[in-house]
Design an enzyme around this catalytic site. Sequence first.
Site, mmCIF file in Angstrom:
data_model
loop_
_atom_site.group_PDB
_atom_site.id
_atom_site.type_symbol
_atom_site.label_atom_id
_atom_site.label_comp_id
_atom_site.label_asym_id
_atom_site.label_seq_id
_atom_site.Cartn_x
_atom_site.Cartn_y
_atom_site.Cartn_z
ATOM 1 N N ARG A 173 108.579 -26.340 32.277
ATOM 2 C CA ARG A 173 107.659 -27.284 32.940
ATOM 3 C C ARG A 173 106.710 -27.922 31.931
ATOM 4 N NH1 ARG A 173 111.302 -26.268 35.330
ATOM 5 N NH2 ARG A 173 111.543 -25.441 37.430
ATOM 6 N N SER A 223 106.326 -26.690 44.591
ATOM 7 C CA SER A 223 106.063 -25.358 44.051
ATOM 8 C C SER A 223 104.687 -25.346 43.392
ATOM 9 C CB SER A 223 107.147 -24.993 43.034
ATOM 10 O OG SER A 223 106.938 -23.703 42.522
ATOM 11 N N GLU A 293 101.373 -24.769 38.594
ATOM 12 C CA GLU A 293 102.313 -25.819 38.185
ATOM 13 C C GLU A 293 101.822 -27.169 38.673
ATOM 14 O OE1 GLU A 293 106.856 -27.088 39.387
ATOM 15 O OE2 GLU A 293 106.499 -25.020 38.783
#
Length: 300
Positions: A173, A223, A293
Site C-alpha cells: 500500500r 478497508s 490504510e
Amino acid sequence: MQNLEKYSVELEGIDIRFNEPLSQYTYTKVGGAADFLVFPRNRYELARIVKLANRENIPWLVLGNSSNIIVRDGGIRGFVIMFDKLNNVTVDGYTIEAEAGANLTQTTRIALHHSLTGFEFACGIPGSVGGAVFMNAGAYGGEIGHVLVSCKVLTPEGEIKNLDARDMRFGYRHSLIQETGDIVISAKFGLAPGVHQNIHQEMERLTYLRELKQPLEYPSCGSVFKRPLGHFAGQLISEAGLKGYRIGGVEVSEKHAGFMINVDHGTASDYEKLIAHVIKTVKEHSGVTLEREVRIIGEA
C-alpha cells in the site's frame, strides 16, 4: 474565499463549483464543502488549475474518486480537483493506458474484452486508476505494482513527467508518489494474452468472494487498516469483540470487521472516533497496533 469572479474568468471553460459539499462525492457519504471543486477534462486544464493555485498561493489537492478517503466535516480549503472527466482508456497490443480518473473495475473489464490477463485481481477494487497507483492497491495476491509499466504524473510545481514502474518504490500500500506529492494523471499496464472464458471465470470468482465477505451494500471507506505483519486486521478487531460496535452513525461491520460502514447519517467525526477506539481496543486486547490504510483529510 475571495476573487471568485477572477478565478472563474481565469478558468473559463473548466467545470468549477463553489462551496460544494464533498459528501455528495465520497464513498463514505461524509465530508464538508470544498472552496473550489473542479473537474478538468484533460491534462492541460489540470495544469491551468495547478498553476493558478500555485501563483495565488491557494492550496490544492486531487481527490481522485475518494474511495479510500475520509473527508473531515470542516471540508477542504482551496482547490479540490476531481478526475471524473479524465477517464479515457485505450488498448495497444498487450498494453492498456488509462487516465487517472478511469474506474479501476471498468478498466479490468476492458482488459477482459480484449482477452488480456493479469488484471483480474483488481476486478472488484473500488476507486480510480490514479488512486490505485498511488496506494499500490491490491487484492487476492495481486497488486498494481505487478502490472504497471509506467505512469505520467503532474508535479507539485505543475510540470508533467513520466515515471518508470521500476522507480516507483512499490511496497505494501505504498508508492514513491506518496512521498513526492506528484499526482498520477495516467498509467500504462502491461498484460498478457489469455483465454477470454478463463479470465471471465476468474473475475466472476473474485467478485463472488468480495460480495460474500464485504459489506458492499453500505457506504464505507473500504478497508480501514493495513494488514499487520502476521495478522489480519479484521480478525483482530473481531477477536476484540468490536463487530457491530457503533459511534454515532458509523459502525464496525458485522460482515467484515475490517470495514466501517455509514449506517445512519454518520459523520467524519464518527469515523475518526471509531477508528481511534478500534486501534486502542485492539492494542489492549492483542498488543498489536493497527495502522490506518484509509487517508483522513480536510478540516475538523
